[in-house]
Scaffold this active site. Structure first.
Site, PDB file in Angstrom:
ATOM      1  N   ASP B  15      43.870 131.036  69.559  1.00 14.43           N
ATOM      2  CA  ASP B  15      45.303 131.176  69.308  1.00 14.43           C
ATOM      3  C   ASP B  15      46.039 129.864  69.009  1.00 14.43           C
ATOM      4  O   ASP B  15      47.250 129.842  68.961  1.00 14.43           O
ATOM      5  CB  ASP B  15      45.990 131.869  70.507  1.00 14.43           C
ATOM      6  CG  ASP B  15      46.908 132.984  70.023  1.00 14.43           C
ATOM      7  OD1 ASP B  15      46.811 133.331  68.834  1.00 14.43           O
ATOM      8  OD2 ASP B  15      47.722 133.485  70.818  1.00 14.43           O
ATOM      9  N   LYS B  18      43.762 128.289  64.117  1.00 16.91           N
ATOM     10  CA  LYS B  18      42.700 127.892  63.177  1.00 16.91           C
ATOM     11  C   LYS B  18      42.763 128.707  61.883  1.00 16.91           C
ATOM     12  O   LYS B  18      42.808 128.153  60.800  1.00 16.91           O
ATOM     13  CB  LYS B  18      41.320 128.084  63.824  1.00 16.91           C
ATOM     14  CG  LYS B  18      41.057 127.154  64.975  1.00 16.91           C
ATOM     15  CD  LYS B  18      39.758 127.472  65.672  1.00 16.91           C
ATOM     16  CE  LYS B  18      39.790 128.831  66.341  1.00 16.91           C
ATOM     17  NZ  LYS B  18      40.820 128.942  67.396  1.00 16.91           N
ATOM     18  N   PRO B  90      35.546 131.028  65.409  1.00 17.06           N
ATOM     19  CA  PRO B  90      36.356 131.647  66.452  1.00 17.06           C
ATOM     20  C   PRO B  90      36.577 130.706  67.634  1.00 17.06           C
ATOM     21  O   PRO B  90      35.735 129.886  67.958  1.00 17.06           O
ATOM     22  CB  PRO B  90      35.541 132.871  66.866  1.00 17.06           C
ATOM     23  CG  PRO B  90      34.154 132.585  66.439  1.00 17.06           C
ATOM     24  CD  PRO B  90      34.237 131.662  65.271  1.00 17.06           C
ATOM     25  N   GLY B 444     -12.908 129.250 107.281  1.00 13.27           N
ATOM     26  CA  GLY B 444     -12.373 129.627 108.591  1.00 13.27           C
ATOM     27  C   GLY B 444     -12.946 130.958 109.018  1.00 13.27           C
ATOM     28  O   GLY B 444     -13.628 131.641 108.238  1.00 13.27           O
ATOM     29  N   LEU B 445     -12.646 131.319 110.233  1.00 17.74           N
ATOM     30  CA  LEU B 445     -13.185 132.550 110.801  1.00 17.74           C
ATOM     31  C   LEU B 445     -12.641 133.790 110.090  1.00 17.74           C
ATOM     32  O   LEU B 445     -11.608 133.729 109.430  1.00 17.74           O
ATOM     33  CB  LEU B 445     -12.813 132.632 112.290  1.00 17.74           C
ATOM     34  CG  LEU B 445     -13.475 131.586 113.200  1.00 17.74           C
ATOM     35  CD1 LEU B 445     -12.782 131.579 114.561  1.00 17.74           C
ATOM     36  CD2 LEU B 445     -14.965 131.886 113.344  1.00 17.74           C
ATOM     37  N   GLY B 449      -6.911 134.290 108.106  1.00 21.20           N
ATOM     38  CA  GLY B 449      -5.781 134.362 107.160  1.00 21.20           C
ATOM     39  C   GLY B 449      -6.101 133.764 105.805  1.00 21.20           C
ATOM     40  O   GLY B 449      -5.197 133.559 104.984  1.00 21.20           O
ATOM     41  N   SER B 518     -17.619 130.918 104.862  1.00 20.52           N
ATOM     42  CA  SER B 518     -18.542 129.788 104.647  1.00 20.52           C
ATOM     43  C   SER B 518     -18.779 129.003 105.933  1.00 20.52           C
ATOM     44  O   SER B 518     -18.316 127.876 106.074  1.00 20.52           O
ATOM     45  CB  SER B 518     -18.032 128.881 103.519  1.00 20.52           C
ATOM     46  OG  SER B 518     -16.663 128.565 103.671  1.00 20.52           O
TER      47      SER B 518
END
Lengths: 266, 616
Positions: B15, B18, B90, B444-445, B449, B518
């Site tokens: 506005d 342009k 624009p 690990g066992l 996990g 392992s």
């Protein structure tokens, strides 16, 4: 490089992008001056070859000289021409008398739609220019159309640095506009420079000539004495009348042309 | 006199006028077709509104309905000295992509500011983007001067405000012109309204702009667009972006590094002119003297002036996507004719265009500007924007859409620039992946996990773009080791095979995570010996009591009842590592906490820093 060299180089770049990035492309040939220039540019881009089909949507109302010219040039340049026609609409009697916009929609837009669907084109090269008309001024070089061929003019993709939208969803397609940056005057100056053939209808006879070619019932001639390409260039350098002034279908309402285009018109 | 029009974009806040300015310029220079003004007067009358100059440009029904420009438009006029192609962009924030579409092709810009409102958000944003797009010629037009009574004092305020902002981004406006676009003052002709203003009119300011310099003087850059073989010729085609190309030139194609000489510059069948050289801007095609492999995206250049080559670039981007740009996002980067898959490796700062301040941010919102690091799996060939703009700018694509653009500020890390090696070495794999390959051996066992940790770690690394794969009992016992049982010998053979496979993957650049009990130290040491440098032993040191209490598969219970023989920890030994690379104590910790701890270790030993140290 002068301005025509720059326009030529840019158009060739666009042709090559379309050919490389899209699977199945075709070029629309209206037989008008602009699409003749496009054919010329395509042959330059691909070193003498036109490596995709050239489509003509025949409304049956074209001026006879145009069809004659089409068949002659297609043979001479060995063009892979495909002609389409909305026969059903014609058989049901479609004619400008049923509304010019209706007629354009049925014979051109629907005719094109059927042709695209039949061949599965994903890119259609069309010879529109920004200076022709206000909505075309807002077009993109690679302009997406949705699955029903519509143009979403409210939400066009960004396009800058010659990086075009070349990725699109299945079922949609792209319109490619190699001449978008050209003006009517550029086209005629280029025709003069390169010696590109055009239909005789553009040249004045008995004080009248066609400035834009379409169907016989909807295309008027203008008062002019320009009977050669050079004289046309001279005439255009001074005129203040718009090019589509002779095209009746644009004037049915304020946004007639915008609506035609949004629905899939070129 | 040149026929090539000067391309000018008109930008500014919504506005501020342009389209009105552009409409007025067209009218004053006699560029409007006959009947256009009368037709638009009619349209305005029908709508019961005063005449609107903006309707000349705002061709869309929606634009007239809303009184705003939605999309960019182009029209032409002649200043009397030169043809001008004027691009109306624009101003509404929502249509920034259209503003950029218009502005990116311009050689100069007019930034319009409302005299009453002064500098607003989009004034600044547009000013900033013009600069980012590489436009340095900017004239400022202070519009609607009639609404402030042509006050010189007000003009001076706005003049100072806009100059201060532009100075902050390193731009000096060519002129600041007070106008009333609606009234036509200082557009083409001087006006009595402001005797105090001695500067140029808008048209005079436009005449002062210089045309864009051609790139003839820069190094040759020829991005390959396509390779044609329509007839007997194999034509490499594309556009010369900068410099000159001559028959006989020895070209190098980056990033492949292959080279050959230009044998001929090709014309088309209709032309018999022999061309020996071509320059910037020309779309050409040529043949080579050797049949080397050339493909789209490669950049041809002369050996002595090569473009930069790197996996990572530091770039300034403007983001247009609907969803914010976030760290780790993967996008397609299109630079000239090349396409690279990139990942956002860092968002260094998000720039506030309001005050030019910067702040840290994990993401970049729509229409924002930021400095980011982008990394590609394959080496990218480019120039910095400052060195050669055409090879230093790119767009970003997500899905089907262009979602942003940017300019290359620098290769992110000079250590990433290297000559492409024709052999694929461990180092080149590590650079491409941005991490080293290796074996992360979890031991690990049962129930410690290992698998849970391995899977979660794999997921987290994969999300960061790592090449990662888990080997565990489930995916080797069924295939590779389906012939093996659980005797000592079979366990040893099982571990040997897994160790060999893991090291092969590691050599291919992957990070392999294994999850096997392992239990025997000797077995693990044998795997370490395959490639000690790649092997990292991670002891998941959950104690027997905790494992037995968890007993997720009920195996301990069965072992205690004698239903399973040779069960590690119950009826077979577990030989814990003496000096593991890392020991994870999982008791009392969540999986996330444990994985986070392991992730730090992995990042340090295999990640970016480790890759950078390869050639440091």
């Amino acid at each position: 490089m002068n301005d025509l060299d720059q326009l030529e180089a840019q158009s060739i770049y666009i042709f090559r992008e379309a050919f490389n990035r899209l699977d199945k492309i075709a070029m629309l040939w209206s037989i008008g001056k602009d699409s003749n220039v496009m054919l010329w540019l395509a042959r330059k881009a691909f070193f003498g070859h036109v490596p995709f089909p050239v489509l003509h949507v025949d409304t049956s109302y074209k001026i006879p000289e145009m069809i004659e010219f089409r068949d002659r040039v297609a043979k001479e340049w060995n063009l892979p021409l495909i002609v389409g026609q909305n026969k059903a609409a014609l058989e049901s009697g479609m004619h400008p008398s049923q509304g010019r916009v209706n007629c354009c929609s049925a014979l051109k837009t629907e005719g094109l739609k059927a042709l695209l669907a039949e061949h599965g084109f994903t890119g259609v090269i069309a010879g529109i220019r920004r200076d022709e008309e206000g909505t075309r001024a807002k077009e993109r070089v690679f302009s997406p159309r949705n699955d029903t061929n519509e143009w979403d003019v409210r939400d066009q993709p960004p396009e800058f640095w010659d990086q075009f939208k070349t990725d699109f969803a299945p079922g949609t397609h792209l319109r490619i506009h190699p001449l978008l940056a050209w003006t009517e005057l550029d086209v005629w100056r280029y025709i003069a420079r390169e010696g590109i053939p055009v239909v005789d209808l553009y040249f004045a006879k008995h004080g009248k000539r066609y400035r834009s070619l379409g169907c016989a019932p909807c295309t008027g001639s203008i008062a002019s004495t320009a009977s050669t390409v050079e004289e046309i260039v001279e005439e255009l350098e001074t005129t203040k009348t718009s090019e589509r002034a002779g095209r009746a279908q644009d004037k049915e309402s304020e946004d007639a042309f915008e609506r035609l285009r949004a629905a899939g018109y070129m | 006199m040149s026929n090539t029009p000067l391309k000018i974009v008109v930008v500014g806040h919504v506005d501020h006028g342009k389209s009105t300015l552009v409409g007025r310029l067209l009218h004053e220079t006699g560029a409007l077709p006959e009947g256009k003004v009368e037709y638009l007067k009619e349209v305005c009358d029908k709508r019961g509104m005063p005449f609107e100059w903006a309707f000349v440009m705002d061709a869309l029904q929606a634009e007239r309905d809303q009184g705003i420009t939605i999309d960019t438009s182009q029209l032409r006029f002649h200043t009397g000295n030169r043809p001008v192609l004027i691009i109306d962009a624009p101003g509404h924030k929502e249509f920034l992509k259209n503003m950029i579409t218009g502005a990116a092709s311009a050689e100069a810009a007019v930034l319009i500011v409302d005299a009453h409102e002064g500098v607003q958000e989009q004034t600044r944003r547009h000013g900033y983007l013009l600069h980012l797009l590489g436009l340095s010629q900017i004239a400022v037009v202070v519009n609607k001067m009639d609404l402030v009574g042509w006050s010189e004092a007000r003009f001076q305020e706005v003049d100072a405000e806009i100059r201060a902002y532009l100075a902050g981004i390193g731009v000096t406006p060519t002129h600041v012109v007070p106008v009333s676009a609606r009234g036509g003052d200082f557009i083409k002709d001087r006006s009595q309204a402001a005797a105090w203003y001695q500067g140029p009119t808008v048209l005079e300011a436009l005449d002062g702009f210089a045309a864009a310099a051609t790139a003839h003087d820069l190094d040759l850059r020829f991005p390959v667009q396509d390779v044609y073989k329509f007839d007997t010729r194999r034509i490499v085609s594309g556009r010369i972006e900068s410099g000159r190309l001559k028959v006989g030139d020895k070209l190098v194609f980056s990033p492949s590094g292959k080279s050959a000489r230009v044998a001929s510059i090709e014309g088309w069948a209709g032309s018999d002119v022999t061309v020996l050289s071509a320059g910037a801007g020309q779309s050409v095609g040529f043949t080579l003297d050797e049949p080397i492999f050339v493909e789209r995206g490669q950049i041809a250049h002369l050996a002595e002036s090569a473009p930069a080559l790197a996996h990572e670039v530091k770039a300034r981007v403007f983001w247009l996507g609907r969803d914010p740009l976030a760290l780790g996002d993967r996008l397609k980067l299109k630079l000239s004719t090349a396409e690279y898959l990139v990942e956002v490796a860092a968002i260094e700062r998000v720039i506030d265009v309001e005050d030019l301040g910067s702040h840290q941010g994990a993401q970049v919102g729509r229409n924002a500007v930021a400095e980011v690091v982008l990394r590609s799996r394959s080496a990218m060939a480019f120039d910095t924007f400052g060195a050669n703009a055409r090879l230093g700018r790119f767009v970003l694509v997500h899905g089907y859409d262009i979602v942003g653009g940017g300019i290359v500020a620098s290769a992110n890390d000079t250590r990433n620039i290297f000559q492409v090696n024709h052999q694929v070495t461990a180092e080149s794999r590590a650079r491409a992946n941005a991490h080293k390959g290796g074996v992360l051996w979890l031991t690990g066992l049962s129930g410690a996990g290992k698998s849970t940790i391995a899977m979660e770690l794999e997921r987290r690394l994969f999300q960061k773009g790592w090449q990662v794969n888990v080997l565990d009992g489930d995916n080797v016992r069924h295939g590779l080791c389906s012939d093996l049982g659980f005797t000592h010998e079979d366990r040893t053979e099982n571990i040997r095979r897994v160790g060999e496979v893991a090291h092969l993957f590691a050599k291919a650049g992957m990070l392999v995570i294994t999850a096997f009990i392992s239990p025997y130290r000797a077995d693990r040491d044998r795997v370490r010996a395959i490639d000690a440098e790649a092997f990292h032993e991670i002891h998941v040191a959950t104690g027997l009591d905790a494992c037995e209490a968890r007993d997720p598969k009920g195996l301990y219970r069965k072992a205690r009842q004698g239903e399973i023989a040779d069960f590690t920890g119950v009826s077979a030994p577990y030989e814990a590592p003496d000096v593991p690379e890392l020991a994870l104590n999982t008791e009392g910790k969540s999986v996330d906490e444990t994985v986070a701890e392991l992730l730090v270790y992995v990042e340090n030993r295999f990640g970016r820093a480790a890759v950078d140290s390869l050639s440091a």
